[in-house]
Design a protein around this motif. Structure first.
Motif, short mmCIF file in Angstrom:
data_model
loop_
_atom_site.label_atom_id
_atom_site.label_comp_id
_atom_site.label_asym_id
_atom_site.label_seq_id
_atom_site.Cartn_x
_atom_site.Cartn_y
_atom_site.Cartn_z
N LEU A 1 6.26 0.17 -3.13
CA LEU A 1 5.67 0.45 -1.83
C LEU A 1 6.34 -0.42 -0.76
O LEU A 1 6.74 -1.55 -1.04
N ASN A 2 6.47 0.15 0.43
CA ASN A 2 6.96 -0.65 1.54
C ASN A 2 5.79 -1.30 2.27
O ASN A 2 4.63 -1.11 1.91
N ILE A 3 6.09 -2.07 3.30
CA ILE A 3 5.06 -2.83 4.01
C ILE A 3 4.00 -1.92 4.62
O ILE A 3 2.79 -2.18 4.52
N GLU A 4 4.44 -0.83 5.23
CA GLU A 4 3.49 0.08 5.88
C GLU A 4 2.59 0.76 4.84
O GLU A 4 1.38 0.94 5.07
N GLU A 5 3.15 1.13 3.70
CA GLU A 5 2.35 1.77 2.65
C GLU A 5 1.32 0.80 2.08
O GLU A 5 0.19 1.19 1.77
N GLU A 6 1.71 -0.46 1.94
CA GLU A 6 0.74 -1.46 1.50
C GLU A 6 -0.40 -1.59 2.51
O GLU A 6 -1.58 -1.71 2.15
N GLN A 7 -0.06 -1.56 3.80
CA GLN A 7 -1.08 -1.66 4.84
C GLN A 7 -2.04 -0.48 4.77
O GLN A 7 -3.27 -0.66 4.89
N PHE A 8 -1.52 0.71 4.54
CA PHE A 8 -2.38 1.89 4.41
C PHE A 8 -3.35 1.74 3.24
O PHE A 8 -4.52 2.12 3.33
N MET A 9 -2.87 1.19 2.13
CA MET A 9 -3.75 0.98 0.98
C MET A 9 -4.87 0.01 1.32
O MET A 9 -6.04 0.22 0.97
N ARG A 10 -4.52 -1.07 2.01
CA ARG A 10 -5.55 -2.05 2.40
C ARG A 10 -6.56 -1.41 3.35
O ARG A 10 -7.78 -1.61 3.19
N VAL A 11 -6.08 -0.66 4.32
CA VAL A 11 -6.96 -0.01 5.28
C VAL A 11 -7.92 0.95 4.58
O VAL A 11 -9.13 0.98 4.85
N PHE A 12 -7.39 1.74 3.65
CA PHE A 12 -8.20 2.72 2.93
C PHE A 12 -9.34 2.02 2.19
O PHE A 12 -10.51 2.44 2.26
N TYR A 13 -9.02 0.93 1.51
CA TYR A 13 -10.05 0.26 0.70
C TYR A 13 -10.95 -0.64 1.53
O TYR A 13 -12.08 -0.94 1.11
N GLU A 14 -10.51 -1.08 2.68
CA GLU A 14 -11.43 -1.78 3.57
C GLU A 14 -12.55 -0.84 4.02
O GLU A 14 -13.71 -1.25 4.14
N ASN A 15 -12.21 0.40 4.26
CA ASN A 15 -13.22 1.39 4.62
C ASN A 15 -14.12 1.71 3.43
O ASN A 15 -15.33 1.92 3.58
N LYS A 16 -13.54 1.74 2.21
CA LYS A 16 -14.36 1.94 1.01
C LYS A 16 -15.33 0.78 0.82
O LYS A 16 -16.48 0.96 0.41
#
Length: 335
Positions: A71-86
């Motif tokens: 994963l690149n930096i932006e993809e890692e950020q998307f994963m964090r964002v997704f699970y912060e909402n979870k």
């Protein structure tokens, strides 16, 4: 009572934008190197909380196209964002108060300053951070009950507990902006000289500011600014909607009364930067998450069939959480 000015939160966990970028880059680069060396990025957590990697594998140097892509930096950020909402969904389902949600969210954010999402699955860390926040905020819920929230084995939460504490460097006292919002509202009422019968507009402003804080907490702003400034940014946004007072004049009064380390222009610049964090916030699309999950599973050595099954399970998470919400609501618990 603990004070933010002398806290580890202020001393160790507030960064410049460049420092924050470097931390994310370092975690990402370490995971990439791990992938090259071991053929997987997923670390194994033992029952005592110790971490280990699998044995290194020997790759066919000619088989470059079949190698998993990190994963690149932006993809890692998307994963964090997704699970912060979870994480927020779980806290809402259990009727946890704001302080638990905020503490868990800050723990989660700090954890991924130390690690890549390629090394530790965010779902595991999300639940463990909620569990840890319940403990520190003295609103204990068992790992078994929490694990049922999204149909996870509670032993996973217990296994990861010490890993999370170590990654947080045992700095478990954190400061969220919600209390600061209440303090500033009280100060604004005094500043404006309102009577008890005239404070409904401030109550409305406070509620709007709380919603604005919710938005801010999902960005990188908690890593960049102290909670007092986060609260002021939320209140300024709320004041734009309600028009309660001259906010610039109020900021000037704060600088004068508190002998602030920043002048009015520096304080305004910080609030503008916080607003920009909210404006730039991006939530991943379903297409984004399918692509990222596919890459992540590849990094972990799982098949695409496993990845598809996992993705559909993740998207059913809200339904599972809703069922838990109904069960606990009917039992009159966690209000």
């Amino acid at each position: 009572m603990a004070d933010f000015q002398t806290s580890t939160h202020r001393a160790k966990w507030i960064f410049t934008p460049q420092e924050l970028v470097e931390k994310y880059k370092a975690a990402n680069q370490r995971a990439i190197q791990t992938l090259e060396k071991y053929g997987t990025t997923q670390m194994e957590v033992d029952g005592d909380g110790s971490l280990s990697y699998p044995e290194p594998i020997v790759r066919d140097t000619a088989d470059k196209h079949s190698r998993p892509k990190p994963l690149n930096i932006e993809e890692e950020q998307f994963m964090r964002v997704f699970y912060e909402n979870k994480l927020r969904e779980v806290c809402s389902a259990f009727y946890f108060p704001n302080k638990i949600q905020a503490t868990a969210l800050i723990y989660f954010k700090r954890f991924y300053l130390q690690w890549s999402v390629m090394e530790h699955h965010p779902k595991n860390i999300m639940l463990t951070c909620v569990y840890a926040a319940c403990k520190i905020e003295e609103n204990h819920v068992s790992a078994e009950e929490l694990g049922k929230g999204i149909s996870q084995d509670h032993q996973m939460i217990l296994n990861y507990e010490m890993v999370v504490y170590q990654s947080l460097e045992f700095d478990l006292i954190v400061y969220a902006p919600y209390r600061s919002v209440v303090g500033f509202i009280n100060d604004m009422e005094e500043f404006s000289g309102v009577n008890d019968g005239e404070n409904q507009m401030f109550k409305d402003m406070q509620e709007t500011a709380r919603v604005e804080v919710d938005k801010i907490m999902l960005t990188d702003a908690p890593h960049l600014f102290p909670p007092g400034q986060l609260a002021l940014a939320a209140l300024r946004s709320a004041n734009r909607m309600h028009g309660v007072l001259d906010f610039e004049q109020y900021l000037g009064s704060i600088v004068m009364r508190q002998n602030a380390e920043h002048n009015i222009s520096q304080l305004t610049e910080s609030l503008n930067a916080i607003d920009a964090c909210v404006t730039k916030y991006k939530f991943p699309t379903e297409k984004d998450m399918k692509h990222i999950n596919r890459k992540l599973k590849s990094c972990w050595g799982h098949s695409s069939h496993d990845e598809q099954k996992h993705y559909h399970t993740e998207n059913k998470g809200s339904i599972t959480i809703y069922k838990v919400f109904v069960i606990y609501n009917s039992q009159g618990r966690y209000h």
